[in-house]
Design a protein around this motif. Structure first.
Motif, PDB file in Angstrom:
ATOM      1  N   PHE A   1       0.837  -1.185   0.000  1.00 16.56           N
ATOM      2  CA  PHE A   1       0.000   0.000   0.000  1.00 16.56           C
ATOM      3  C   PHE A   1       0.878   1.243   0.000  1.00 16.56           C
ATOM      4  O   PHE A   1       2.002   1.216   0.511  1.00 16.56           O
ATOM      5  N   SER A   2       0.372   2.335  -0.522  1.00 20.22           N
ATOM      6  CA  SER A   2       1.156   3.567  -0.565  1.00 20.22           C
ATOM      7  C   SER A   2       1.242   4.227   0.805  1.00 20.22           C
ATOM      8  O   SER A   2       2.128   5.042   1.053  1.00 20.22           O
ATOM      9  N   LEU A   3       0.312   3.888   1.706  1.00 20.74           N
ATOM     10  CA  LEU A   3       0.336   4.396   3.078  1.00 20.74           C
ATOM     11  C   LEU A   3       1.009   3.352   3.958  1.00 20.74           C
ATOM     12  O   LEU A   3       0.624   2.182   3.972  1.00 20.74           O
ATOM     13  N   TYR A   4       2.042   3.753   4.681  1.00 17.20           N
ATOM     14  CA  TYR A   4       2.751   2.772   5.503  1.00 17.20           C
ATOM     15  C   TYR A   4       3.633   3.446   6.550  1.00 17.20           C
ATOM     16  O   TYR A   4       3.920   4.645   6.486  1.00 17.20           O
ATOM     17  N   VAL A   5       4.033   2.615   7.500  1.00 21.96           N
ATOM     18  CA  VAL A   5       5.132   2.919   8.404  1.00 21.96           C
ATOM     19  C   VAL A   5       6.100   1.758   8.269  1.00 21.96           C
ATOM     20  O   VAL A   5       5.700   0.603   8.397  1.00 21.96           O
ATOM     21  N   MET A   6       7.343   2.028   8.020  1.00 23.60           N
ATOM     22  CA  MET A   6       8.324   0.960   7.825  1.00 23.60           C
ATOM     23  C   MET A   6       9.559   1.278   8.648  1.00 23.60           C
ATOM     24  O   MET A   6      10.009   2.432   8.679  1.00 23.60           O
ATOM     25  N   GLY A   7      10.068   0.269   9.309  1.00 20.58           N
ATOM     26  CA  GLY A   7      11.205   0.577  10.159  1.00 20.58           C
ATOM     27  C   GLY A   7      11.885  -0.620  10.752  1.00 20.58           C
ATOM     28  O   GLY A   7      11.636  -1.763  10.369  1.00 20.58           O
ATOM     29  N   TRP A   8      12.762  -0.333  11.691  1.00 17.50           N
ATOM     30  CA  TRP A   8      13.624  -1.315  12.315  1.00 17.50           C
ATOM     31  C   TRP A   8      13.413  -1.342  13.831  1.00 17.50           C
ATOM     32  O   TRP A   8      13.312  -0.295  14.468  1.00 17.50           O
ATOM     33  N   TYR A   9      13.382  -2.540  14.348  1.00  9.07           N
ATOM     34  CA  TYR A   9      13.341  -2.785  15.775  1.00  9.07           C
ATOM     35  C   TYR A   9      14.488  -3.731  16.099  1.00  9.07           C
ATOM     36  O   TYR A   9      15.013  -4.396  15.216  1.00  9.07           O
ATOM     37  N   ARG A  10      14.853  -3.808  17.354  1.00  8.04           N
ATOM     38  CA  ARG A  10      15.888  -4.756  17.746  1.00  8.04           C
ATOM     39  C   ARG A  10      15.560  -5.398  19.094  1.00  8.04           C
ATOM     40  O   ARG A  10      14.857  -4.811  19.897  1.00  8.04           O
TER      41      ARG A  10
ATOM     42  N   TYR B   1      15.076  -6.501  13.477  1.00  5.70           N
ATOM     43  CA  TYR B   1      13.891  -6.912  12.727  1.00  5.70           C
ATOM     44  C   TYR B   1      13.327  -5.735  11.942  1.00  5.70           C
ATOM     45  O   TYR B   1      13.259  -4.611  12.437  1.00  5.70           O
ATOM     46  N   CYS B   2      12.875  -6.044  10.753  1.00 10.44           N
ATOM     47  CA  CYS B   2      12.197  -5.059   9.919  1.00 10.44           C
ATOM     48  C   CYS B   2      10.685  -5.244  10.061  1.00 10.44           C
ATOM     49  O   CYS B   2      10.200  -6.379  10.198  1.00 10.44           O
ATOM     50  N   ASN B   3       9.981  -4.149   9.990  1.00 14.82           N
ATOM     51  CA  ASN B   3       8.516  -4.176  10.072  1.00 14.82           C
ATOM     52  C   ASN B   3       7.937  -3.191   9.080  1.00 14.82           C
ATOM     53  O   ASN B   3       8.444  -2.076   8.934  1.00 14.82           O
ATOM     54  N   ARG B   4       6.876  -3.615   8.422  1.00 17.56           N
ATOM     55  CA  ARG B   4       6.124  -2.709   7.555  1.00 17.56           C
ATOM     56  C   ARG B   4       4.658  -2.855   7.918  1.00 17.56           C
ATOM     57  O   ARG B   4       4.154  -3.988   8.015  1.00 17.56           O
ATOM     58  N   LYS B   5       3.960  -1.734   8.093  1.00 13.89           N
ATOM     59  CA  LYS B   5       2.582  -1.798   8.542  1.00 13.89           C
ATOM     60  C   LYS B   5       1.795  -0.595   8.059  1.00 13.89           C
ATOM     61  O   LYS B   5       2.350   0.443   7.712  1.00 13.89           O
TER      62      LYS B   5
END
Length: 116
Positions: free
Chosen positions: A29-38, A94-98
């Motif tokens: 989707f064009s709307l997202y939050v994407m990032g890194w956690y550890r 870890y990568c996450n996209r939501k």
């Protein structure tokens, strides 16, 4: 369903640098939050850095000034440039996209070890 795949972890000496990559595929989707956690052994998973589809960036306090998140929208990929690494940065990243407000999809994680 969105899939994310991380790459770029490894062993580095204190003060060194690493670059992580995370590529998303599937129902993008064009709307997202994407990032890194550890997550380090015995500790809770914590935010490292995230970027929104609108370009807003947020960093965890422990990495501000040392890590930089960026993205290539054409490749649905985010990057994490990690400089001035410390032993306490050792963790599985870890990568996450939501979509905002959802749990999203997690990658399998990549190990980063900072040790001499």
């Amino acid at each position: 369903q969105v899939q994310v795949v991380e790459s770029g972890g490894g062993l580095v000496q204190p003060g060194g640098s690493l670059r992580l990559s995370c590529a998303a595929s599937g129902s993008i989707f064009s709307l997202y939050v994407m990032g890194w956690y550890r997550q380090a052994p015995g500790k809770q998973r914590e935010l490292v850095a995230e970027i929104t589809s609108g370009g807003r960036i947020n960093y965890g306090d422990s990495v501000k000034g040392r890590f930089t998140i960026s993205e290539d929208k054409t490749k649905n990929t985010v990057y994490l440039q990690m400089d001035s690494l410390k032993p306490e940065d050792t963790a599985v990243y870890y990568c996450n996209r939501k979509l905002p407000g959802t749990a999203g999809s997690w990658g399998q994680g990549t190990q980063v070890t900072v040790s001499s």
